[in-house]
Write an enzyme that holds these catalytic residues in place. Structure first.
Site, PDB file in Angstrom:
ATOM      1  N   CYS A 147       0.744  -0.959   0.372  1.00 34.36           N
ATOM      2  CA  CYS A 147       0.001   0.216   0.017  1.00 34.36           C
ATOM      3  C   CYS A 147       0.854   1.279  -0.133  1.00 34.36           C
ATOM      4  O   CYS A 147       0.172   2.757  -0.316  1.00 34.36           O
ATOM      5  CB  CYS A 147      -0.849   0.026   1.000  1.00 34.36           C
ATOM      6  N   ILE A 148       1.913   0.773   0.019  1.00 35.91           N
ATOM      7  CA  ILE A 148       3.044   2.320   0.176  1.00 35.91           C
ATOM      8  C   ILE A 148       4.030   2.606  -1.037  1.00 35.91           C
ATOM      9  O   ILE A 148       4.264   1.762  -1.017  1.00 35.91           O
ATOM     10  CB  ILE A 148       3.832   2.326   2.231  1.00 35.91           C
TER      11      ILE A 148
END
Lengths: 161, 105
Positions: free
Chosen positions: B104-105
């Protein structure tokens, strides 16, 4: 097929660690997908861009019925109120986030800004808390009114966190 | 499953439109994939990112996060977004012949 999202405007209104990160992750995630992102900090959310406070945000351990201790047992409110509990929970959460490569607040906001995300502070809150532009980190683009926020959000999905 | 035609060869793609087989990739394929993403010419800076992506993928089985990319590839966030507009991690993974990054990052 539904229209893809082109732009998001994210409002961050809480100043706890768990109140700030969802908005930051969504803003960064938007830029990673090529979606334009603006982030508007209001009320206690401003702490996340105030230079002297942004490195010291904490997890709220009181008033959260979903709060659990390591091991998964529910944390009673009275236990969360014991001095040091918030600091401990904050330490634990930061450790877990680091494992997932989620950066600390300051670095995360710099990343979003460098990625083209715009960072705004709410004028009403700035006035209410007697703050000025000098109190903010260098990633801040501008202090704006709610009217300007809507102008800048033209065509965007507004997400309130 | 969809396919792409590059230099007379038919290459399989996965559901995200990335190369299905790592072994189909070479530098000429990368140049063609880049064109498909609107990047007409791959510069040394592009290659630095692409090679870093491939190295991390070979070591970890997943492409690096944007944070890792920023910190370790030698190309900072601003430049990453100017080299690969509309999503550096996603675009560079595609051009590097890797699956879409999972993080997600």
């Amino acid at each position: 097929m539904a229209e893809p999202i082109e732009k998001v405007s994210i409002v961050i209104s809480h100043g706890s660690l768990e109140g700030v990160y969802p908005g930051l992750i969504m803003a960064n995630g938007a830029r990673m997908e090529g979606i334009e992102a603006t982030v508007f900090f209001t009320f206690f959310g401003l702490d996340a861009i105030i230079d002297k406070r942004m490195d010291n945000l904490g997890v709220a351990t009181v008033g959260n019925p979903a709060m659990r201790m390591p091991g998964g047992i529910k944390m009673p409110t009275w236990l969360g109120a014991i001095p040091g509990m918030s600091r401990f929970a904050t330490y634990m959460m930061k450790k877990e986030m680091e494992k997932l490569d989620i950066p600390p607040v300051r670095e995360f906001i710099e990343m979003i800004h460098d990625a083209g995300g715009e960072i705004y502070a709410c004028k009403a809150t700035v006035d209410m808390f007697h703050l000025s532009e000098n109190d903010f980190c260098s990633s801040l683009d501008e202090i704006i009114t709610v009217g300007e926020f809507y102008e800048k959000s033209a065509g965007a999905k507004i997400i309130f966190t | 499953m969809s396919t792409i035609e590059i230099a007379g060869k038919t290459l399989e793609l996965d559901a995200d439109g990335n190369l299905a087989n790592l072994s189909d990739w070479n530098e000429d394929v990368a140049r063609e994939l880049a064109k498909g993403e609107g990047i007409e010419e791959l510069t040394d800076r592009h290659w630095q990112v692409i090679n870093y992506m491939r190295k991390v993928y070979q070591e970890n089985g997943d492409a690096p996060s944007i944070r890792k990319l920023t910190k370790e590839s030698g190309v900072d966030t601003k430049e990453l977004y100017s080299l690969f507009p509309k999503g550096p991690a996603k675009k560079s993974a595609k051009i590097a012949g890797l699956p879409k990054p999972k993080g997600c990052i």
